[in-house]
Motif scaffolding. Structure first.
Motif, PDB file in Angstrom:
ATOM      1  N   GLY A   1       0.856  -1.062  -0.134  1.00  0.00           N
ATOM      2  CA  GLY A   1       0.156   0.119  -0.059  1.00  0.00           C
ATOM      3  C   GLY A   1       0.947   1.416  -0.124  1.00  0.00           C
ATOM      4  N   ALA A   2       1.985   1.242  -0.762  1.00  0.00           N
ATOM      5  CA  ALA A   2       2.857   2.500  -0.767  1.00  0.00           C
ATOM      6  C   ALA A   2       2.390   3.437  -2.031  1.00  0.00           C
ATOM      7  CB  ALA A   2       4.245   2.149  -0.950  1.00  0.00           C
ATOM      8  N   PRO A   3       2.080   4.482  -1.528  1.00  0.00           N
ATOM      9  CA  PRO A   3       1.706   5.402  -2.812  1.00  0.00           C
ATOM     10  C   PRO A   3       2.583   5.583  -3.864  1.00  0.00           C
ATOM     11  CG  PRO A   3       2.477   6.805  -0.924  1.00  0.00           C
ATOM     12  CD  PRO A   3       2.682   5.323  -0.389  1.00  0.00           C
ATOM     13  N   THR A   4       2.013   5.748  -5.112  1.00  0.00           N
ATOM     14  CA  THR A   4       2.888   5.990  -6.223  1.00  0.00           C
ATOM     15  C   THR A   4       3.263   7.263  -6.461  1.00  0.00           C
ATOM     16  OG1 THR A   4       0.857   6.087  -7.659  1.00  0.00           O
ATOM     17  CG2 THR A   4       1.808   3.736  -7.538  1.00  0.00           C
ATOM     18  N   ARG A   5       2.725   8.269  -5.641  1.00  0.00           N
ATOM     19  CA  ARG A   5       3.351   9.767  -6.072  1.00  0.00           C
ATOM     20  C   ARG A   5       3.297  10.417  -4.609  1.00  0.00           C
ATOM     21  NH1 ARG A   5       2.283  11.109 -11.351  1.00  0.00           N
ATOM     22  NH2 ARG A   5       1.524   9.777 -12.724  1.00  0.00           N
ATOM     23  N   ASP A   6       4.078  11.601  -4.776  1.00  0.00           N
ATOM     24  CA  ASP A   6       4.336  12.257  -3.271  1.00  0.00           C
ATOM     25  C   ASP A   6       3.403  13.426  -3.254  1.00  0.00           C
ATOM     26  OD1 ASP A   6       5.006  14.201  -5.140  1.00  0.00           O
ATOM     27  OD2 ASP A   6       7.043  14.025  -4.911  1.00  0.00           O
ATOM     28  N   ALA A   7       3.526  14.075  -2.336  1.00  0.00           N
ATOM     29  CA  ALA A   7       2.429  15.247  -2.034  1.00  0.00           C
ATOM     30  C   ALA A   7       2.282  16.247  -3.257  1.00  0.00           C
ATOM     31  CB  ALA A   7       2.910  15.977  -0.845  1.00  0.00           C
ATOM     32  N   ASP A   8       3.296  16.406  -3.905  1.00  0.00           N
ATOM     33  CA  ASP A   8       3.211  17.143  -4.962  1.00  0.00           C
ATOM     34  C   ASP A   8       2.747  16.562  -6.418  1.00  0.00           C
ATOM     35  OD1 ASP A   8       4.264  19.180  -3.558  1.00  0.00           O
ATOM     36  OD2 ASP A   8       6.228  18.612  -3.890  1.00  0.00           O
ATOM     37  N   GLY A   9       2.477  15.322  -6.458  1.00  0.00           N
ATOM     38  CA  GLY A   9       1.907  14.493  -7.501  1.00  0.00           C
ATOM     39  C   GLY A   9       3.059  14.036  -8.375  1.00  0.00           C
ATOM     40  N   ASN A  10       4.341  14.067  -8.018  1.00  0.00           N
ATOM     41  CA  ASN A  10       5.311  13.478  -8.588  1.00  0.00           C
ATOM     42  C   ASN A  10       5.417  11.851  -8.494  1.00  0.00           C
ATOM     43  OD1 ASN A  10       6.329  16.011  -9.594  1.00  0.00           O
ATOM     44  ND2 ASN A  10       7.053  16.436  -7.636  1.00  0.00           N
TER      45      ASN A  10
END
Length: 445
Positions: free
Chosen positions: A271-280
């Motif tokens: 369940g790790a996100p594929t993008r950071d807080a900035d959408g990268n």
């Protein structure tokens, strides 16, 4: 007495072995000074079955390509000869068409060995390899192969896992947990060839009927960037095992194994996100895994839990000719994987369990009990307690003891009661007979 003494020792040893054997992976709580982005995680030292870190271990996530670990299990357990030639059917490519599936570059009609297919499955995350493996066992009846996968998951103990296909493309229909993936991968590692295949970084596919000597697609490398020396995520201690990305859920998963300083680890992050807080775009699975591994590499070690010269308890001894007790010492050392800064003098509790009846003579080294070693209320090990010195037996006390044991025996008591009754009846009969005899004599005078 020798037999009784041997029996006591055997029982004590059996208790120790049984207790240690029945202790599952220990879930002590060790918290690092950082957070990870992955929603679920499970990190275990495989040598000691110590759970070092866990986060939402029972929360369900889509396994994505981690599914292929189970596909490999089914193949390894049901194919007797991994050199068996398998032909990729058109059916597999029709099923994968338009689904943006990762693949090993196979073509319909291409012939590979089952071992080649497993390398394509685990290194390249080939959905074409997964589909071809499933087809080999169940033809177009993919549901039968999936049933084999789910039955095996239940057998292993992965109770919160459901597989919907052999490759993990059906995002919304498959579920697993960090704990279940640990169980599944640990089981896979027990099978011949799995570790060799799943932890290889590079594989050269032999020429096939569809690929020649100069075909660049014959050279496969693992999708785990932590094994790539040119990657910023590179970690020299990490080996394989499987990456996974769930497109619909926008999450990434990773199962890895690592070895350092004689210790072997298995880590699952889900369940790790594929993008950071900035959408990268980012790969948090690699980042999180490195954080956890570097933490355990630097802060943990195998530590001794007992002092072999420490007197643990005074054990009462019956039938002794001198002291009526013997001092008990730990009979063996215990090495356990723990944080180096954990203060064992305050964090560990020693709970002795002394044998109820200890009879002289006692020889130095005889087992006189056991001791539980507890950390955070969890029993992490049980050791035997042994006598620190000899204790001689008193002959007089032994004779009295044997007499008491003889008299106290149930059947001896029954025999004595019966004998007493017979004696009573004999006396009654004798007295009665004599009285009748006297009466007859008086009558004839």
């Amino acid at each position: 007495m020798k037999q009784a003494k041997r029996l006591i020792s055997l029982v004590a040893v059996f208790m120790i072995v049984f207790t240690v054997a029945c202790v599952p992976a220990r879930a002590l709580t060790f918290n690092p000074d950082f957070e990870i982005a992955s929603e679920g995680a499970y990190l275990v030292n495989l040598d000691t079955d110590t759970v070092i870190y866990e986060k939402n271990k029972d929360k369900q996530f889509c396994p994505a390509s981690l599914t292929k670990i189970m596909t490999a299990i089914i193949a390894l357990e049901n194919c007797e000869d991994l050199s068996t030639k398998v032909t990729a059917p058109v059916f597999v490519f029709d099923d994968l068409y338009g689904r943006n599936a990762s693949n090993a570059g196979m073509s319909a009609g291409e012939e590979m060995t089952m071992e080649d297919l497993l390398y394509g499955l685990m290194l390249k995350s080939g959905c074409d390899s997964a589909g071809t493996i499933a087809y080999y066992f169940c033809q177009e009846d993919t549901a039968s192969f999936v049933k084999m996968m789910n039955d095996k998951a239940k057998e292993i103990g992965a109770k919160d896992t459901v597989f919907a296909d052999p490759h993990g493309l059906n995002d919304g229909d498959s579920f697993t947990t960090a704990y279940d993936m640990y169980l599944i991968t640990k089981y896979a590692l027990s099978l011949p060839k799995f570790e060799e295949i799943a932890t290889s970084y590079y594989y050269e596919l032999p020429p096939t009927n569809k690929r020649g000597e100069d075909d660049s697609t014959r050279y496969w490398t693992h999708t785990n960037s932590m094994m790539n020396k040119n990657s910023s995520y590179y970690n020299q201690y990490v080996k394989g095992i499987k990456t996974g990305t769930a497109s619909k859920s926008n999450i990434q998963n990773l199962v890895t194994m690592a070895q350092k300083d004689g210790n072997t680890y298995l880590l699952v992050v889900l369940g790790a996100p594929t993008r950071d807080a900035d959408g990268n775009r980012q790969n948090s699975t690699f980042r999180d895994s490195n954080k956890l591994y570097n933490w355990v590499f630097s802060d943990f070690s195998m530590r001794s839990l007992v002092d072999l010269e420490e007197y643990v308890a005074e054990v009462p001894v019956e039938l002794s000719s001198g002291n009526n007790y013997v001092m008990a010492l730990p009979g063996e050392d215990v090495l356990y994987f723990l944080p180096e800064d954990l203060d064992l003098s305050t964090e560990m509790t020693k709970v002795p369990h002394l044998n109820e009846e200890v009879l002289a003579p006692i020889k130095k080294g005889d087992v006189v009990g056991t001791m539980d070693l507890q950390i955070q209320g969890e029993t992490v090990a049980t050791v035997k307690l042994i006598a620190a010195n000899d204790v001689n037996r008193s002959t007089m006390k032994y004779i009295i003891y044997q007499a008491q044991q003889f008299v106290g025996n149930k059947w001896v008591r029954v025999a004595l009661i019966v004998l007493g009754l017979l004696l009573f009846l004999y006396l009654v009969f004798t007295i009665s007979y004599r009285m009748k005899k006297k009466k007859r004599r008086r009558r004839f005078r």
